[in-house]
Structures are given as C-alpha cells and as structure tokens.
Motif scaffolding. Sequence first.
Motif, mmCIF file in Angstrom:
data_model
loop_
_atom_site.group_PDB
_atom_site.id
_atom_site.type_symbol
_atom_site.label_atom_id
_atom_site.label_comp_id
_atom_site.label_asym_id
_atom_site.label_seq_id
_atom_site.Cartn_x
_atom_site.Cartn_y
_atom_site.Cartn_z
ATOM 1 N N HIS A 121 0.907 -1.522 -0.086
ATOM 2 C CA HIS A 121 0.108 -0.153 -0.398
ATOM 3 C C HIS A 121 0.827 1.656 -0.143
ATOM 4 O O HIS A 121 2.349 1.098 0.079
ATOM 5 N N ARG A 122 -0.124 2.387 -0.083
ATOM 6 C CA ARG A 122 0.974 4.000 -0.260
ATOM 7 C C ARG A 122 0.593 4.338 1.344
ATOM 8 O O ARG A 122 -0.192 4.476 1.095
ATOM 9 N N VAL A 123 1.700 4.448 2.279
ATOM 10 C CA VAL A 123 1.636 4.824 3.502
ATOM 11 C C VAL A 123 2.339 5.933 3.474
ATOM 12 O O VAL A 123 3.389 6.692 2.463
ATOM 13 N N THR A 124 2.057 7.162 3.930
ATOM 14 C CA THR A 124 2.352 8.506 4.870
ATOM 15 C C THR A 124 1.963 8.167 6.453
ATOM 16 O O THR A 124 1.746 7.658 7.013
ATOM 17 N N VAL A 189 -4.626 13.338 3.254
ATOM 18 C CA VAL A 189 -4.976 13.541 2.308
ATOM 19 C C VAL A 189 -4.511 13.963 0.725
ATOM 20 O O VAL A 189 -3.956 13.427 -0.121
ATOM 21 N N GLY A 192 -2.279 11.290 -1.739
ATOM 22 C CA GLY A 192 -2.502 11.131 -2.694
ATOM 23 C C GLY A 192 -2.095 9.208 -1.651
ATOM 24 O O GLY A 192 -2.577 7.967 -1.943
ATOM 25 N N ALA A 193 -1.785 9.046 -0.047
ATOM 26 C CA ALA A 193 -1.751 7.496 0.063
ATOM 27 C C ALA A 193 -2.953 7.028 0.435
ATOM 28 O O ALA A 193 -4.049 8.201 0.537
ATOM 29 N N GLU A 194 -2.725 5.789 0.721
ATOM 30 C CA GLU A 194 -3.945 5.226 1.157
ATOM 31 C C GLU A 194 -4.235 4.849 3.232
ATOM 32 O O GLU A 194 -5.660 4.987 3.821
ATOM 33 N N VAL A 195 -2.780 4.393 3.024
ATOM 34 C CA VAL A 195 -2.499 4.547 4.516
ATOM 35 C C VAL A 195 -2.020 5.747 5.355
ATOM 36 O O VAL A 195 -1.094 5.824 5.072
ATOM 37 N N GLY A 217 -10.956 8.750 1.905
ATOM 38 C CA GLY A 217 -10.934 7.530 2.231
ATOM 39 C C GLY A 217 -9.504 6.716 2.851
ATOM 40 O O GLY A 217 -8.982 5.630 2.933
ATOM 41 N N LEU A 218 -9.068 7.895 3.812
ATOM 42 C CA LEU A 218 -7.236 7.219 3.758
ATOM 43 C C LEU A 218 -7.666 6.895 5.032
ATOM 44 O O LEU A 218 -9.007 7.436 6.294
ATOM 45 N N ARG A 219 -6.854 5.741 5.797
ATOM 46 C CA ARG A 219 -7.201 4.358 6.851
ATOM 47 C C ARG A 219 -5.955 4.601 7.700
ATOM 48 O O ARG A 219 -5.684 4.487 7.039
#
Length: 236
Positions: A121-124, A189, A192-195, A217-219
């Motif tokens: 996943h894409r993570v920040t 947000v 563009g991260a998913e997580v 949608g970011l979790r």
Amino acid sequence: MRVALFVTCVNDALYPATGIATVRLLERLGVEVDFPAAQTCCGQPQYNTGYRREARTLVRRTARAFEGYEYVVTPSASCAAMVRAHYAGLGGAGLGPRTYELTEFLVDVLGVTDVGAYFPHRVTYHPSCHGLRLLGLGDRPRRLLAAVRGLELVELPGAEECCGFGGTFAVKNPAVSVAMGRDKARGAVGTGAEVLCGADNSCLMHIGGVLRREGAGLRPVHIAEILAGTEEEPPR
C-alpha cells in the motif's frame, strides 16, 4: 530474549489489534513476550492535568507490575515518554531506563530494520509529538517502513506539526484541537496515500475522526500492524 508488553489503556480498550500485532511481530523475531496482568494506566492523563497524587499511585502500581523485566516494550511513544521522562520523580525510578517504544526496541535493541513485513500500500507517516520530541525516535519508524516489501512511503507535509490531540488538550481546547487535526488530515489526504501510519493510536484516533467526518478514504493504521503483516499472514 524475554520482554514484558506494556499495552497501554488506549490500546487495551480501543485498539486491541495493535497489542496483538505487537506480540505477533516480536514473537516472529524470536522474542518471548509476557503480559503482566496487573498493569493499568501509566498515569499520564492525571499527571498532565495536575493530579500528581493520583498519578503517583498509578506510577507505583505500574512500576510494581513490571518488576523483574529487563525490557518493557510498548506500542505507544506517548506512554513510553511518560515513563522515561517523569517516572523517576513520581516513585517509579528504575522503570524508565528499561522501557522502550516498539520501533526503538526493534532498531536499538534487536538491531533490525527489515522485520520481514509485507504491506502493498501507499503509506504516509505521522510522527507523534512525544516520539519526536521527548523520545527522539528520529528516523527509526521510517527506516522500518522503508524496508517493508510492497510499501510505498510518501512524505507527509508538515509532518513535525502536532495533530492537535494532546490528550486533555483536546478536551480543554476542542476548537483549536479540531483545527489542528483538520490541517494534519488535509496534508495526509494530499499525499494520495491509502494509509496514514503512526506510532500512537491516540493521534491516529484524533486524525482518523477528522478523516471520517470529512468522508476521506484514507485509513489510519498503527505501525505495529503494518510491521506484523507478511504475505502468509496479512495485517488483520
């Protein structure tokens, strides 16, 4: 090696998956994990609010609960900082030097940055104030995340700015707290991260609340849950 897990009251009551992930991760790395059942709150809310007598009672109880362990590991930079920075003056001397936040235990004691994790996943990453300023975690969490297979780590703008939770600060100054949380959520947000990853579920709870109210949608996911995942056993 044998350690005691200091799970913290926030994780115990609201985020048990983080405690479970911490145990899975440590055991995968060959560490034997005990859970002293006598542990309760570390006393940080009382201490920060000025109730030093009440905090001292919890400090002494916590120190007794973890007697005999060379290492005490916690998936919370905030609680680790409370123990390290304030316990010596509250009757809990001796516990501070033996207490480690999870990522510093992995890097400094076990000497690992690649824990065999997989998280596609894409993570920040958001560094919490206590970990950043009191514990001096530095780049330890980021080094661990960078070694996770499948994970794309992206920079969080204004990463070192407080998210606005601050425990009792959020209760005493709700408008300021929410404004700070919105700033942090907006920056996350925008990556563009998913997580959104962090080492403190209290911060993730605060930012996550803003994200949910704004329909993002970011979790939020605790770093222990990311590091515990493998291709054979994905994060729960």
